[in-house]
Design an enzyme around this catalytic site. Structure first.
Site, short mmCIF file in Angstrom:
data_model
loop_
_atom_site.label_atom_id
_atom_site.label_comp_id
_atom_site.label_asym_id
_atom_site.label_seq_id
_atom_site.Cartn_x
_atom_site.Cartn_y
_atom_site.Cartn_z
N GLU A 1 36.18 71.91 15.47
CA GLU A 1 35.00 72.30 16.21
C GLU A 1 35.21 73.62 16.96
O GLU A 1 34.32 74.46 17.00
CB GLU A 1 34.68 71.19 17.23
CG GLU A 1 33.43 71.45 18.02
CD GLU A 1 32.43 70.32 17.88
OE1 GLU A 1 32.86 69.16 17.92
OE2 GLU A 1 31.24 70.62 17.74
N ASP A 2 36.37 73.79 17.54
CA ASP A 2 36.57 74.90 18.49
C ASP A 2 37.40 76.07 17.97
O ASP A 2 37.53 77.07 18.66
CB ASP A 2 37.27 74.38 19.77
CG ASP A 2 36.46 73.31 20.47
OD1 ASP A 2 35.27 73.16 20.12
OD2 ASP A 2 37.00 72.62 21.34
#
Ligand code: MN
Length: 503
Positions: A76-77
């Site tokens: 996600e990051d």
């Protein structure tokens, strides 16, 4: 050479040097991937995955789960890809990290009627119980560091924790996480009451410490004199949230909450539990009607123990909970305990399979009210584990156990979203018209067109799991009788008939 993951390795049940090497590698990969990113607390981001991996190791989870915990936020990051994770580690780690990433996209919008479907969606999306356990560990650390989040968001996260995560932890029987999450959410949502309860419990605890210590000593002496060996004891205080809930049920009279403090007695075997109970009733007078045999009749979430409440000669009332080592593990780790047993001797495996068979059918009836000790329940019954009962008759091996938890019985239902992210639970094959009526009859009655994921679709077009559905309406629009030919839900049929008759 010391390494930041040494505490994780130490917390594992019986780590191999291969485990150590792979976990160190995962840490380095995650650290590089997160780079200079910081947590809201100002700490380097890696402290977060590190905390999660440590929780997972303490729960006795396997290497793949711990590694996935370290990598859980990378997709996600960061720039790291799923393919890269599979190349560096393996397909299982990739599957687990992807599962956690998917779960992170589900949002809670605070609509009462959708809470149960959100829980079910959560479980269905996870598809492997290890994904849920990673997510619970993630939520635990986020709640522990929630003071750094702004107040509005903080409240939303706490509410979501209370409504979605606590019930899931409870149903999976993971008492250690459930109890922590519950109190952390309580602290945010009811700060005054939390403070009051905590103050009360601390004061009482100090007042009664001497009496408790004395009782503990008398108990140990009596057991030793009766020839019992290999037992140990712990004292436990009720958490603030369960205490508040019980206090409310007992007319706010703390003297009626007999299990504010309890002694836990952990003995080697089931027969030792009953023997210990006899010894206890021989030295102290039991309060009538307080003896509960949760070994013969386990609680809905699988909890087993003998409970009795005694009164000492100094008029101190104490609850004593007697359980075997195995029951102790189960009550703390629930479904996660299965993974602990798996890593141990072969002989234990039969025990684990037997436990899982007991555990799974019992998950079906969680909504039943219990005496409130440690478990505060009230949610509607979980349909979502129903079919597992059938599977439970057949499985023996771990593989089959995980298959059973894959929730493919969700084939009959699907989950679609409103543009705001509310979850609507529909039967497979349902159309935009079913969706519109499921949200509100006014919306169904005034609909003229529908979009799925931003594209216009015909009104009789079957929706798919995960679609974001938008309904276009006109003020003077009317439902069409022909809709009755394709709608799948009785609710939609009912409203269409009613609206077309009126004309
Ligand atoms: Mn996270």
């Amino acid at each position: 050479m010391p390494h930041p993951t040494d505490d994780i390795i130490r917390a594992m049940q019986s780590p191999t040097s291969e485990d150590q090497k792979e976990i160190q590698k995962a840490y380095e990969v995650a650290k590089v991937a997160h780079g200079t990113e910081l947590r809201r607390s100002g700490e380097p981001y890696i402290t977060h995955p590190h905390a999660i991996a440590l929780t997972l190791a303490k729960l006795g989870m396997d290497r793949d789960t711990i590694i996935a915990g370290i990598l859980h936020d990378t997709l996600e990051d960061t720039q790291l890809t799923a393919e890269e994770i599979e190349k560096q580690f393996d397909a299982t780690v990739r599957f687990l990290v992807e599962g956690v990433t998917k779960l992170s996209k589900l949002k809670y919008r605070g609509l009462e009627r959708h809470v149960e479907s959100l829980r079910r969606l959560f479980v269905a999306t996870a598809s492997d119980v290890r994904v849920i356990i990673i997510k619970l560990a993630d939520r635990l650390h986020n709640m522990e560091t929630i003071e750094f989040v702004d107040p509005v968001k903080r409240n939303r996260i706490a509410l979501e924790t209370q409504e979605v995560y606590v019930p899931i932890a409870e149903r999976l029987g993971i008492g250690v996480i459930k109890s922590r999450l519950e109190d952390l959410a309580f602290k945010i949502l009811e700060p005054e009451q939390y403070k009051e309860m905590t103050r009360f419990l601390t004061e009482r605890g100090e007042n009664e410490k001497e009496a408790l210590d004395k009782a503990l000593n008398d108990l140990k002496k009596a057991l030793a004199e009766a020839g019992m060996r290999n037992f140990h004891t712990e004292a436990r205080i009720k958490n603030a949230h369960s205490f508040a809930a019980k206090l409310a049920r007992k007319g706010n009279d703390p003297d009626k909450v007999y299990d504010m403090f309890a002694i836990r007695l952990i003995v080697p075997s089931v027969s030792d539990c009953y023997r210990a109970l006899g010894i206890i009733h021989n030295i102290w007078r039991p309060l009538p009607g307080r003896m509960k045999d949760y070994i013969a009749n386990p609680k809905p979430n699988g909890y087993r123990s003998l409970h009795t409440t005694i009164i000492t000669p100094h008029k101190v009332i104490i609850e004593i909970q007697i359980r075997s080592e195995e029951m102790q593990e189960e009550s703390k780790f629930g479904i996660a305990a299965h993974f602990i047993y798996k890593n141990q001797k072969k002989a234990k495996e039969t025990g684990a399979a037997a436990w899982a068979k007991r555990m799974i059918p019992s998950l079906m009836k969680v909504s039943r009210k219990n005496d409130g000790d440690e478990v505060v329940s009230g949610a509607p019954g979980p349909q979502w584990l129903k079919e597992l009962h059938l599977v439970a008759e057949h499985f023996e091996e771990d593989e089959a156990f995980r298959e059973a938890l894959k929730e493919d019985f969700f084939a009959e239902r699907m989950f679609v979203f409103t543009p705001k992210g509310d979850v609507i639970d529909l039967p497979v094959g349902a159309t935009p018209v079913d969706f519109a009526y499921a949200v509100h009859s006014d919306i169904g009655n005034s609909m003229v067109a529908a979009k799925a994921n931003g594209k216009i679709i015909p009104l009789d077009h079957p929706l798919h799991n995960g679609n974001i559905v938008e309904i276009l309406r006109k003020k003077n629009a009317k439902p069409n009788k022909k809709w009755l030919e394709f709608v799948k839900t009785s609710g939609a049929k009912h409203h269409i008939r009613a609206a077309t008759k009126q004309k």
